[in-house]
Design an enzyme around this catalytic site. Structure first.
Site, mmCIF file in Angstrom:
data_model
loop_
_atom_site.group_PDB
_atom_site.id
_atom_site.type_symbol
_atom_site.label_atom_id
_atom_site.label_comp_id
_atom_site.label_asym_id
_atom_site.label_seq_id
_atom_site.Cartn_x
_atom_site.Cartn_y
_atom_site.Cartn_z
ATOM 1 N N LYS A 175 0.839 -1.212 0.000
ATOM 2 C CA LYS A 175 0.000 0.000 0.000
ATOM 3 C C LYS A 175 0.870 1.257 0.000
ATOM 4 C CE LYS A 175 -1.931 2.936 3.020
ATOM 5 N NZ LYS A 175 -2.080 4.116 2.189
ATOM 6 N N GLU A 250 9.523 1.457 10.837
ATOM 7 C CA GLU A 250 10.487 2.543 10.618
ATOM 8 C C GLU A 250 9.724 3.843 10.823
ATOM 9 O OE1 GLU A 250 13.576 1.902 10.057
ATOM 10 O OE2 GLU A 250 13.421 -0.218 9.604
ATOM 11 N N CYS A 284 12.689 11.355 7.493
ATOM 12 C CA CYS A 284 12.574 10.841 8.860
ATOM 13 C C CYS A 284 13.856 11.076 9.640
ATOM 14 C CB CYS A 284 12.234 9.362 8.827
ATOM 15 S SG CYS A 284 13.381 8.407 7.834
ATOM 16 N N GLU A 385 8.343 16.134 16.010
ATOM 17 C CA GLU A 385 8.778 16.041 14.613
ATOM 18 C C GLU A 385 7.908 16.968 13.757
ATOM 19 O OE1 GLU A 385 7.954 12.388 12.410
ATOM 20 O OE2 GLU A 385 9.990 12.473 11.630
#
Ligand code: NDP
Length: 491
Positions: A175, A250, A284, A385
């Site tokens: 996906k 992750e 990231c 973040e």
């Protein structure tokens, strides 16, 4: 507008069970430039059933490793032959500059080649045990693997997952992020003629809350591999618990880029800019917290800000552009929201901090490279973040404070240190609680080396031999070298 692009399930292109479609918007202009079908939970069920049949019947896992490798090598060749087209497609969908998509495609090609090579390499061990028994291990594919990726590296994140899974003999249901499916659809088009048995690789399009969550909870999925935000990762983990799926996560980061006073200033400034502003800061592992030794702080920041203001921001398909738009209007608003929070928290806006509104850029989601100084460890812009071109700078006095600040985060994905003192560099890195680190560099990533985080930045590792092993189960086999009764019970 051309026909909506389809999903690939059980070896065929399909619109799935529903009628919904999704318009994709070019982030540089705000205009719709493609339409795709919108999958749903029933489409996930169909894809998982196909992957289950394909795994249980064995046409792929029983294919010799060398033959599996050959298909992956052919796919690498096909991607390479279409590199320019794929790069342009990715730029139109994600917005990132062409020089970045060119790098992503090239890395994706190498990733398929790396795992094609690994498919035939030894993975088991033999053991001398205290008995007339030969003990050994073999590695076997896990089964049906659900794979979910974000929008920041649409093709590359897909290949990091597809290549090791297929090399190891698994079947997959993949996906992409709802915003960025185009390069992966093209990858499946290139894969289709290469002779993969039906059901081995399936592509389901659609939203995370429908398609992603169904895939994560599905009882016939054996492993879920997820890249995305930490909160979503926790939801995936909870959903995966139902049938005790193997998981690889992750997740996010707030990684430190640390500069000591003895580092070469120009070199460290250059890497610090790259650490935060590459890929529009939507990375990231971005070096989004800059820690600078107090003695050089003001000089360092002055040079950093001077250069940040010169970064060429514009549409990714224009020559000379160094930073493109953010992925969606919603994400841009989130990033601008954090910039407001930073101002309210009392940080000093040294540069940027706004949406770019020149006539050429007004329609897209462009945010100027932004640097906040005067930050303190308790601020939200320092702890959370942001996932955009926003850098927070904090001073430190000595090595002890640098390591304390660097580790003061729920995340532990990455980090870099700049110093000319080799012993200090290694001392610092060994104390840093992060999975991916650099000394006098930031960001370079290699297919050959493992990728993943400590703490809330994830579970497991992708890439390298670790990434291959993460798509295998270990089976212990014991062979009796002196067959006969065990003799444990007398009668
Ligand atoms: P999200 O977590 O929102 O989405 C990631 C993927 O998960 C998308 O495909 C999304 O679908 C899907 N998803 C959303 N909700 C669910 C759910 N309930 N169940 C299953 N799947 C779901 O992250 P972003 O797309 O915003 O990506 C940014 C994040 O990814 C950042 O936090 C970044 O740090 C992280 N990231 C981590 C990397 C690493 O290697 N550690 C690499 C790259 C990014 P959809 O979007 O289609 O709705």
């Amino acid at each position: 507008m051309s026909e909506a692009k389809k999903m690939f399930i059980d070896g065929a292109w399909t619109t799935g069970t529903g009628t919904a479609t999704r318009d994709l918007v070019d982030p540089a202009t705000g205009f719709v430039n493609a339409t795709v079908v919108e999958g749903n939970a029933a489409d996930v069920d169909a894809a998982v059933a196909a992957a289950r049949r394909a795994f249980d019947a064995g046409p792929w896992r029983d294919t010799p490793a060398l033959a599996r490798a050959r298909i992956l090598l052919k796919l690498a060749d096909a991607l390479e032959a279409h590199a320019e087209e794929l790069g342009a497609l990715e730029t139109s969908n994600n917005g990132k500059p062409l020089r970045e998509t060119a790098y992503d495609v090239s890395d994706a090609v190498n990733c398929f080649r790396y795992y094609a090579g690994l498919a035939t390499k030894p993975t088991g061990q033999t053991y001398d045990v205290p008995d007339a028994m030969q003990a050994m291990t073999v590695r076997e594919p896990i089964g049906v693997c659900g794979q979910i990726v974000p929008w920041n590296y649409p093709l590359l994140m897909a290949v990091w997952k597809l290549a090791p899974a297929l090399a190891a003999g698994n079947t997959v249901v993949f996906k992409p992020a709802e915003a960025t499916p185009l390069s992966v659809i093209r990858l499946f088009e290139l894969l289709e003629p290469l002779g993969l048995p039906a059901g081995v690789a399936n592509l389901v399009l659609g939203a995370g809350e429908t398609v992603g969550s169904r895939l994560s909870e599905h009882p016939d999925v054996d492993k879920i591999a997820f890249t995305g935000g930490t909160d979503t990762g926790k939801a995936v983990m909870r959903a995966a618990a139902g049938n005790m799926k193997k998981i690889s996560l992750e997740l996010g980061g707030k990684s430190p880029c640390v500069v000591f006073e003895d580092a070469d200033l120009e070199t460290a400034v250059d890497w610090a800019l790259f650490a935060i502003f590459a890929n529009q800061g939507q990375v990231c592992s971005a070096g989004s917290r800059l820690l600078v030794q107090s003695s050089i702080h003001d000089r360092f920041v002055a040079r950093l800000v001077e250069r940040a203001q010169k970064i060429v921001v514009g549409p990714g398909n224009r020559d000379g552009v160094e930073m493109g738009p953010l992925i969606t209007e919603e994400h841009m608003r989130r990033v601008l929201g954090y910039i407001e929070i930073g101002k309210q928290e009392g940080a000093t806006l040294a540069c940027g901090g706004l949406k770019l509104t020149s006539p050429e850029l007004a329609g897209g989601w462009f945010v100027a490279p932004t640097v906040f100084t005067g930050c303190t460890p308790d601020m939200r812009i320092v702890r959370e973040e942001i996932f955009g071109p926003v850098l927070v700078v904090l001073p430190f006095s000595d090595e002890a404070e640098a390591i304390q600040l660097a580790n003061d985060s729920i995340f532990g994905l990455a980090g870099g240190v700049f110093t000319n003192d080799g012993a200090r560099a290694l001392r610092f890195i060994r104390k840093l609680r992060a999975g991916i680190t650099w000394i006098n560099a930031y960001h370079p990533t290699y297919n050959e080396a493992p990728w993943g985080g400590y703490k809330q930045s994830g579970i497991g590792r992708e890439l390298g031999t670790y990434g291959f092993e993460a798509y295998t189960e270990v089976k212990q086999i014991n062979i009796n070298l002196a067959p006969g009764p065990v003799g444990w019970f007398a009668n």
